[in-house]
Design a protein around this motif. Structure first.
Motif, PDB file in Angstrom:
ATOM      1  N   ILE A 100      55.905  29.577  21.991  1.00 29.63           N
ATOM      2  CA  ILE A 100      54.786  30.180  22.716  1.00 29.63           C
ATOM      3  C   ILE A 100      54.373  29.284  23.880  1.00 29.63           C
ATOM      4  O   ILE A 100      54.131  29.773  24.994  1.00 29.63           O
ATOM      5  N   ALA A 101      54.298  27.986  23.629  1.00 30.49           N
ATOM      6  CA  ALA A 101      53.937  27.047  24.703  1.00 30.49           C
ATOM      7  C   ALA A 101      54.957  27.118  25.837  1.00 30.49           C
ATOM      8  O   ALA A 101      54.583  27.097  27.017  1.00 30.49           O
ATOM      9  N   ASP A 102      56.242  27.222  25.496  1.00 26.83           N
ATOM     10  CA  ASP A 102      57.280  27.344  26.527  1.00 26.83           C
ATOM     11  C   ASP A 102      57.095  28.628  27.334  1.00 26.83           C
ATOM     12  O   ASP A 102      57.225  28.621  28.561  1.00 26.83           O
ATOM     13  N   ARG A 103      56.793  29.720  26.651  1.00 26.78           N
ATOM     14  CA  ARG A 103      56.597  30.996  27.347  1.00 26.78           C
ATOM     15  C   ARG A 103      55.372  30.951  28.246  1.00 26.78           C
ATOM     16  O   ARG A 103      55.379  31.508  29.342  1.00 26.78           O
ATOM     17  N   ILE A 104      54.320  30.309  27.782  1.00 27.31           N
ATOM     18  CA  ILE A 104      53.126  30.166  28.614  1.00 27.31           C
ATOM     19  C   ILE A 104      53.458  29.315  29.842  1.00 27.31           C
ATOM     20  O   ILE A 104      53.032  29.627  30.955  1.00 27.31           O
ATOM     21  N   GLY A 105      54.240  28.259  29.640  1.00 30.27           N
ATOM     22  CA  GLY A 105      54.665  27.424  30.765  1.00 30.27           C
ATOM     23  C   GLY A 105      55.465  28.218  31.783  1.00 30.27           C
ATOM     24  O   GLY A 105      55.268  28.070  32.998  1.00 30.27           O
TER      25      GLY A 105
END
Length: 76
Positions: A57-62
């Motif tokens: 999720i953090a990667d997708r938000i990034g």
């Protein structure tokens, strides 16, 4: 992309809810030692799964932030 992130957050929250339930079950003195061991093993797997989900999720938000910044900096 936002809907994708949102759906993954919903799945993450569900997994966290289950992990919390299992965590509290480990304090239940009425469960057998064998079931306590099973709960502990499953709980460790769930924590690892939660970690992986949160990282995705953090990667997708990034990625979303990068795309948004590129759109902001582009000339129309």
């Amino acid at each position: 992309m936002i809907l994708n992130i949102r759906s993954h957050l919903d799945l993450l929250n569900s997994e966290i809810d289950i992990a919390m339930k299992y965590h509290f079950m480990t304090y239940d003195s009425s469960i057998s030692i064998e079931n306590h061991k099973r709960l502990t093993i499953d709980l460790k797997k769930r924590f690892a799964n939660i970690q992986g989900m949160a990282m995705q999720i953090a990667d997708r938000i990034g990625e979303f932030i990068k795309i948004s910044n590129n759109l902001d900096n582009s000339e129309f």
